[in-house]
Design a protein around this motif. Structure first.
Motif, short mmCIF file in Angstrom:
data_model
loop_
_atom_site.label_atom_id
_atom_site.label_comp_id
_atom_site.label_asym_id
_atom_site.label_seq_id
_atom_site.Cartn_x
_atom_site.Cartn_y
_atom_site.Cartn_z
N MET A 83 28.05 82.58 30.84
CA MET A 83 27.74 81.20 30.50
C MET A 83 26.25 80.96 30.68
N SER A 84 25.60 80.45 29.66
CA SER A 84 24.18 80.17 29.72
C SER A 84 23.92 78.74 29.27
N SER A 85 22.70 78.30 29.49
CA SER A 85 22.33 76.91 29.15
C SER A 85 23.35 75.92 29.68
N LEU A 86 23.72 76.12 30.92
CA LEU A 86 24.76 75.30 31.52
C LEU A 86 24.33 73.84 31.65
N LYS A 87 25.32 72.98 31.50
CA LYS A 87 25.10 71.53 31.55
C LYS A 87 25.94 70.95 32.68
N PRO A 88 25.55 69.80 33.21
CA PRO A 88 26.38 69.18 34.26
C PRO A 88 27.83 68.98 33.83
N GLU A 89 28.06 68.73 32.57
CA GLU A 89 29.43 68.53 32.09
C GLU A 89 30.24 69.81 32.05
N ASP A 90 29.62 70.95 32.31
CA ASP A 90 30.36 72.20 32.44
C ASP A 90 30.94 72.36 33.84
N THR A 91 30.64 71.45 34.73
CA THR A 91 31.18 71.49 36.08
C THR A 91 32.69 71.35 36.04
N ASP A 92 33.39 72.35 36.54
CA ASP A 92 34.85 72.38 36.48
C ASP A 92 35.34 73.54 37.35
N MET A 93 36.65 73.57 37.55
CA MET A 93 37.30 74.76 38.06
C MET A 93 37.65 75.61 36.83
N TYR A 94 37.27 76.87 36.86
CA TYR A 94 37.51 77.78 35.74
C TYR A 94 38.63 78.75 36.10
N TYR A 95 39.56 78.90 35.16
CA TYR A 95 40.73 79.74 35.37
C TYR A 95 40.80 80.82 34.30
N CYS A 96 41.24 81.96 34.72
CA CYS A 96 41.55 83.05 33.81
C CYS A 96 43.06 83.05 33.57
N ALA A 97 43.46 83.31 32.33
CA ALA A 97 44.88 83.32 32.00
C ALA A 97 45.16 84.42 30.99
N ALA A 98 46.39 84.91 30.97
CA ALA A 98 46.75 85.98 30.05
C ALA A 98 48.12 85.73 29.44
N ARG A 99 48.28 86.14 28.21
CA ARG A 99 49.56 86.07 27.54
C ARG A 99 49.66 87.21 26.55
N PHE A 100 50.79 87.29 25.87
CA PHE A 100 51.06 88.43 25.01
C PHE A 100 50.02 88.58 23.91
N GLU A 101 49.72 87.49 23.21
CA GLU A 101 48.82 87.60 22.06
C GLU A 101 48.05 86.29 21.88
N CYS A 102 46.85 86.40 21.30
CA CYS A 102 46.07 85.22 20.92
C CYS A 102 46.32 84.91 19.45
N TYR A 103 46.33 83.65 19.12
CA TYR A 103 46.38 83.22 17.73
C TYR A 103 45.29 82.18 17.53
N SER A 104 44.66 82.22 16.38
CA SER A 104 43.49 81.37 16.16
C SER A 104 43.81 79.89 16.28
#
Length: 126
Positions: A83-104
């Protein structure tokens, strides 16, 4: 039981950069889609970026387009979010998640993500 562990969160000033990492292990079946979500208190969880581990396709929310880059290290079984050019509104808890497949048209929905990490806090000050 699948297990995801995030790392790399912290506090930075606006304009700074952070690199989050998600280490995955012991998945009982193929999880080809790994995503990063973020959530602030009182807000809904928002999909930030996702990657199809094969063939490496990536997806981004508008909020991170051009500033965030999701990548993977297959040997280490990790997925990172630069993450670059971070902004105050990017302040959050960030989570990683996984599932079988991604779809657009659905990767950013938290539904069907079977595995979640505990989260890592990102704080951006102005």
């Amino acid at each position: 039981q699948g297990h995801l562990v995030e790392s790399g969160g912290g506090s930075v000033q606006a304009g700074g950069s952070l690199r989050l990492s998600c280490a995955a292990s012991n998945f009982p079946f193929v999880t080809n889609c790994v995503a990063w979500f973020r959530k602030a208190p009182g807000k809904e969880r928002e999909g930030v970026a996702a990657i199809r581990r094969l063939p490496g396709s990536t997806y981004y929310a508008d909020s991170g387009q051009g500033r965030f880059t999701i990548s993977q290290d297959g040997a280490k079984n990790t997925v990172s979010l630069q993450m670059s050019s971070l902004k105050p509104e990017d302040t959050d808890m960030y989570y990683c998640a996984a599932r079988f497949e991604c779809y657009s048209d659905s990767w950013s929905s938290e539904n069907d993500y079977a595995y979640w990490g505990q989260g890592t806090q990102v704080t951006v000050s102005s």
